[in-house]
Design a protein around this motif. Structure first.
Motif, PDB file in Angstrom:
ATOM      1  N   GLU A  72       0.917  -1.214   0.029  1.00  0.00           N
ATOM      2  CA  GLU A  72       0.128   0.015  -0.164  1.00  0.00           C
ATOM      3  C   GLU A  72       0.881   1.304  -0.067  1.00  0.00           C
ATOM      4  O   GLU A  72       1.780   1.321   0.787  1.00  0.00           O
ATOM      5  N   ILE A  73       0.463   2.192  -0.856  1.00  0.00           N
ATOM      6  CA  ILE A  73       1.248   3.497  -0.787  1.00  0.00           C
ATOM      7  C   ILE A  73       0.293   4.535  -0.321  1.00  0.00           C
ATOM      8  O   ILE A  73      -0.664   4.608  -0.768  1.00  0.00           O
ATOM      9  N   TYR A  74       0.477   5.085   0.889  1.00  0.00           N
ATOM     10  CA  TYR A  74      -0.586   5.820   1.658  1.00  0.00           C
ATOM     11  C   TYR A  74      -0.295   7.369   0.897  1.00  0.00           C
ATOM     12  O   TYR A  74      -1.364   8.021   1.038  1.00  0.00           O
ATOM     13  N   ASN A  75       0.833   7.713   0.388  1.00  0.00           N
ATOM     14  CA  ASN A  75       0.755   8.958  -0.117  1.00  0.00           C
ATOM     15  C   ASN A  75       0.583   9.106  -1.609  1.00  0.00           C
ATOM     16  O   ASN A  75       1.138   9.992  -2.480  1.00  0.00           O
ATOM     17  N   HIS A  76      -0.179   8.105  -2.055  1.00  0.00           N
ATOM     18  CA  HIS A  76      -0.292   7.882  -3.604  1.00  0.00           C
ATOM     19  C   HIS A  76      -0.910   9.351  -4.354  1.00  0.00           C
ATOM     20  O   HIS A  76      -0.701   9.491  -5.266  1.00  0.00           O
ATOM     21  N   LEU A 114       8.060   7.258  -1.795  1.00  0.00           N
ATOM     22  CA  LEU A 114       7.037   6.253  -1.158  1.00  0.00           C
ATOM     23  C   LEU A 114       6.784   6.378   0.205  1.00  0.00           C
ATOM     24  O   LEU A 114       7.935   6.210   0.715  1.00  0.00           O
ATOM     25  N   ASP A 115       5.852   6.510   0.695  1.00  0.00           N
ATOM     26  CA  ASP A 115       5.497   6.270   2.132  1.00  0.00           C
ATOM     27  C   ASP A 115       4.271   5.082   2.008  1.00  0.00           C
ATOM     28  O   ASP A 115       3.166   5.342   1.661  1.00  0.00           O
ATOM     29  N   GLY A 116       4.598   4.175   2.677  1.00  0.00           N
ATOM     30  CA  GLY A 116       3.939   2.996   2.679  1.00  0.00           C
ATOM     31  C   GLY A 116       4.739   1.624   2.851  1.00  0.00           C
ATOM     32  O   GLY A 116       5.998   1.878   3.436  1.00  0.00           O
ATOM     33  N   MET A 117       3.951   0.534   2.753  1.00  0.00           N
ATOM     34  CA  MET A 117       4.747  -0.688   2.667  1.00  0.00           C
ATOM     35  C   MET A 117       4.650  -1.447   1.304  1.00  0.00           C
ATOM     36  O   MET A 117       3.492  -1.328   0.628  1.00  0.00           O
ATOM     37  N   ASP A 244      -2.249  10.102  13.883  1.00  0.00           N
ATOM     38  CA  ASP A 244      -2.379  10.441  12.470  1.00  0.00           C
ATOM     39  C   ASP A 244      -2.380   9.184  11.648  1.00  0.00           C
ATOM     40  O   ASP A 244      -2.916   9.181  10.268  1.00  0.00           O
ATOM     41  N   GLU A 245      -1.264   8.369  11.982  1.00  0.00           N
ATOM     42  CA  GLU A 245      -1.132   6.972  11.100  1.00  0.00           C
ATOM     43  C   GLU A 245      -2.117   6.337  11.427  1.00  0.00           C
ATOM     44  O   GLU A 245      -2.686   5.412  10.373  1.00  0.00           O
ATOM     45  N   VAL A 246      -2.625   5.996  12.478  1.00  0.00           N
ATOM     46  CA  VAL A 246      -3.700   4.937  12.348  1.00  0.00           C
ATOM     47  C   VAL A 246      -4.994   5.422  11.818  1.00  0.00           C
ATOM     48  O   VAL A 246      -5.639   4.652  11.095  1.00  0.00           O
ATOM     49  N   HIS A 247      -5.340   6.512  11.900  1.00  0.00           N
ATOM     50  CA  HIS A 247      -6.512   7.112  11.101  1.00  0.00           C
ATOM     51  C   HIS A 247      -6.470   7.126   9.714  1.00  0.00           C
ATOM     52  O   HIS A 247      -7.117   6.618   8.832  1.00  0.00           O
ATOM     53  N   ARG A 248      -5.177   7.413   9.072  1.00  0.00           N
ATOM     54  CA  ARG A 248      -4.939   7.159   7.620  1.00  0.00           C
ATOM     55  C   ARG A 248      -4.860   5.721   7.342  1.00  0.00           C
ATOM     56  O   ARG A 248      -5.253   5.360   6.189  1.00  0.00           O
ATOM     57  N   LEU A 249      -4.322   4.857   8.279  1.00  0.00           N
ATOM     58  CA  LEU A 249      -4.322   3.246   7.782  1.00  0.00           C
ATOM     59  C   LEU A 249      -5.669   2.677   7.833  1.00  0.00           C
ATOM     60  O   LEU A 249      -5.849   1.622   7.306  1.00  0.00           O
ATOM     61  N   THR A 250      -6.695   3.455   8.247  1.00  0.00           N
ATOM     62  CA  THR A 250      -8.115   2.737   8.337  1.00  0.00           C
ATOM     63  C   THR A 250      -8.881   3.301   7.011  1.00  0.00           C
ATOM     64  O   THR A 250      -9.642   2.539   6.573  1.00  0.00           O
ATOM     65  N   LEU A 251      -8.220   3.835   6.213  1.00  0.00           N
ATOM     66  CA  LEU A 251      -8.753   4.191   4.868  1.00  0.00           C
ATOM     67  C   LEU A 251      -8.701   2.949   3.910  1.00  0.00           C
ATOM     68  O   LEU A 251      -7.628   2.734   3.667  1.00  0.00           O
ATOM     69  N   PRO A 470       0.630   0.598  11.874  1.00  0.00           N
ATOM     70  CA  PRO A 470       0.846   1.844  12.226  1.00  0.00           C
ATOM     71  C   PRO A 470       2.059   2.048  13.024  1.00  0.00           C
ATOM     72  O   PRO A 470       2.782   3.353  12.714  1.00  0.00           O
ATOM     73  N   PHE A 471       2.953   1.304  13.573  1.00  0.00           N
ATOM     74  CA  PHE A 471       3.954   1.539  14.400  1.00  0.00           C
ATOM     75  C   PHE A 471       5.370   1.464  13.356  1.00  0.00           C
ATOM     76  O   PHE A 471       6.244   2.021  13.799  1.00  0.00           O
ATOM     77  N   CYS A 472       4.932   0.986  12.292  1.00  0.00           N
ATOM     78  CA  CYS A 472       6.167   0.757  11.185  1.00  0.00           C
ATOM     79  C   CYS A 472       5.873   1.996  10.301  1.00  0.00           C
ATOM     80  O   CYS A 472       7.015   2.053   9.441  1.00  0.00           O
TER      81      CYS A 472
END
Length: 606
Positions: A72-76, A114-117, A244-251, A470-472
């Motif tokens: 997943e790329i969270y800043n796509h 890239l920001d993501g895994m 912020d990260e948890v909220h973003r990763l729930t999308l 989220p911790f990563c």
């Protein structure tokens, strides 16, 4: 989220490519696609999470840049906007579709954006054909490969069983693997348990050409600048960044859940996710019967406090022997942590309940000094040896015990080639800097990707579930690494600032409870009369061990006698670890020579 595979400057039949794809289909059941040209192929199994109607892979930029992607790329969207301003156009809004254009703009430095895994494979045909492979900063999405230096052939895949389906990739055990495995519960670094098969390290970019061969570079992972002003500011920063990260990763375009063990880390992630996700579902694993270290009461309290819908998954210990072979196969190489069984069953239940994404609390202990071994090393008096006990604490079987279990021939081999524990100790002693900084670098750079992240990835994707961590995320990792020791470790307690960040959000029972591992109560389950004990004895029979040649059957039998008469954690863990190793050998390398066609294999005992 997907599974990827392919080859470069090599040969593979359509049947091979279909076989590789089929063996990874659990990780991408929604679509299976491939692209191929002269001497190369890229393949993808898709698990649709974002833009369910788009996301067709391989992604292309013209006919010359072709890419497949897992993760997943969270800043796509930010990247898409930036690339659109440069004239690039996109067929959909799926996160991975930005990769070819990003590569066209930045070349092999594109992962820095890239920001993501992720793990990415890309073929550039514009000049000399080139293969580019890349992994995320902490190694959340593993990528395995076999490189033949003499012929310049490379094969790769997201999972080891799939990689072994290429006819030119052999399943040969790494001779030093048993010692490495017992020293660290699974091999660290780039070497896998298979000779000739490596895993791309975190924050790595590999470039392959016919003229230059394989060249791997590592990106420098930045850290937040400057320590915080004090504990109050650090507490607020940790809470805000994690929120912020948890909220973003729930999308996601599919339902999202959380895993709640009942400990601090996963409970805090659940509490923060509940702020964003309406009617959040949380899942906890426990074992039928009465066993030590049962955490379900804490997990249920968290669910009640956060207003989530709680799912209690109960695993029957009688089913463990039948699950073990599947767990070992999905992992591709042995992992000695009994939590693997729980993780496998838990994610299967998450998917059965209708969820394709689950947030977890993994990596908090590495970042914030949560492990006992870290605290003991950091608090060791000046001038004392903290390295030896720390390295022993990493082991499935302490060095003195495991070497007593080896056959004379294997003991001599380990002595000549170097014990894995000794090699780790040498590395730690040679490292410069504060003890906590040295250990954090090792825990995050070596142990976390090998021991935790590959396990979470393979066992979640075995059930077609994407695990998000989220911790990563970089903002959390970088800030945590900048914190001074006294904000992480207090007398008798780690994760000091993380506990402070959780105050008021979790029940006092969770905040005040002693830390305990989220794992299987294997010592209690490996007792006479228990199904697991009988299965272990069959797996580690004297005939099997004698034929393998690495273990002394009499010493292993003495372990069983010790465990039967006076059960203890050390003997139980040794038995469990050796059993898992034997299952792995049989799964991938076949039974020992003494096992005839007329004898039952371990697989046949399911």
């Amino acid at each position: 989220m997907c599974r990827i595979f392919g080859h470069f400057d090599a040969e593979a039949t359509p049947h091979e490519l279909k076989s590789v794809a089929a063996l990874q289909r659990h990780g991408g059941p929604d679509a299976q696609t491939q692209a191929a040209g002269a001497g190369w192929a890229l393949g993808n199994n898709r698990l649709a999470i974002m833009d369910l109607d788009g996301g067709d892979q391989p992604y292309r930029l013209g006919e010359d840049i072709v890419a497949v992607f897992n993760g997943e790329i969270y800043n796509h969207q930010e990247l898409r906007d930036r690339l659109s301003a440069k004239g690039h156009r996109f067929a959909d809004t799926c996160d991975g579709s930005v990769i070819p254009a990003l590569y066209a703009e930045y070349g092999t430095r594109f992962p820095e954006q890239l920001d993501g895994m992720y793990s990415v494979a890309l073929v550039d045909l514009r000049d000399e054909p080139t293969l580019v492979l890349a992994t995320d900063d902490v190694g959340m999405k593993p990528l395995y490969y076999h490189w033949e230096a003499s012929s310049r052939h490379l094969y790769f895949s997201s999972e080891l069983p799939a990689l072994l389906s290429f006819r030119n990739v052999a399943a040969r055990p790494w001779d030093a693997g048993l010692d490495a495995y017992l020293a660290t519960k699974t091999p660290f670094g780039e070497q896998t348990m298979f000779e000739g098969i490596s895993v791309l390290p975190p924050a790595a970019t590999a470039r392959v050409t016919l003229s230059a061969g394989l060249h791997i570079t590592r990106r420098e992972v930045t850290r937040a600048a400057g320590p915080p002003a004090g504990e109050a500011e650090a507490t607020q920063q940790v809470r805000d960044r994690l929120r912020d990260e948890v909220h973003r990763l729930t999308l996601a375009d599919v339902p999202v859940a959380t895993i709640t063990s009942g400990g601090l880390d996963s409970s805090l992630v659940t509490a923060l996710a509940a702020e964003k996700v309406r009617d959040l579902h949380t899942f906890n694993i426990a074992y039928r019967g009465t066993w030590p270290s049962d955490e379900r009461a804490f997990a249920r309290e968290v669910a009640e406090r956060c207003g989530t819908r709680y799912h209690q998954i109960e695993l029957d210990p009688a089913s463990f022997p039948s699950l073990l072979s599947d767990v070992v196969w999905h992992l591709g190489q042995p992992n000695a942590d009994p939590i693997t069984l729980s993780t496998y069953a838990l994610f299967a239940s998450v998917r059965d309940a209708g969820f394709k994404v689950a947030l977890t609390g993994d990596a908090a202990d590495e970042l914030f000094g949560g492990y006992d071994r870290i605290r003991k090393a950091v608090s060791a008096p000046f001038g004392t040896d903290w390295v030896t006990p720390y390295v022993d604490a990493l082991a499935a079987v302490p060095k003195s015990l495991r070497e007593s279990l080896y056959s004379p021939e294997y003991r001599a081999f380990v002595s000549a080639s170097g014990s894995s524990s000794d090699l780790i100790a040498e590395h730690l002693r040679a490292a410069s800097g504060d003890t906590l900084e040295v250990l954090t670098d090792f825990e995050i750079g070596s142990r976390l990707p090998a021991y935790h992240l590959r396990r979470v990835d393979h066992l979640s994707m075995s059930a077609s579930v994407e695990a998000r961590l989220p911790f990563c995320q970089p903002s959390v990792v970088q800030y945590a690494r900048s914190l001074p020791r006294d904000l992480k470790i207090a007398p008798g307690k780690g994760k000091k600032v993380l506990y402070s960040a959780a105050e008021g959000m979790l029940p006092d029972s969770v905040l005040n409870r002693p830390k305990q591992p989220f794992t299987l109560p294997v010592t209690a389950m490996l007792r006479p009369g228990q199904p697991l004990m009988d299965f272990a004895r069959d797996a580690l029979s004297a005939d099997r061990l004698r034929s393998r040649g690495q273990l002394d059957p009499r010493r292993v039998d003495a372990l069983f006698e010790t465990q039967a008469g006076a059960p203890n954690d050390q003997a139980a863990m040794a038995i469990w670890s050796l059993m898992v190793h034997e299952l792995w050998l049989e799964q991938f390398c076949g039974p020992p020579a003494s096992v005839t066609a007329g004898q039952r294999t371990l697989e046949g005992q399911k």
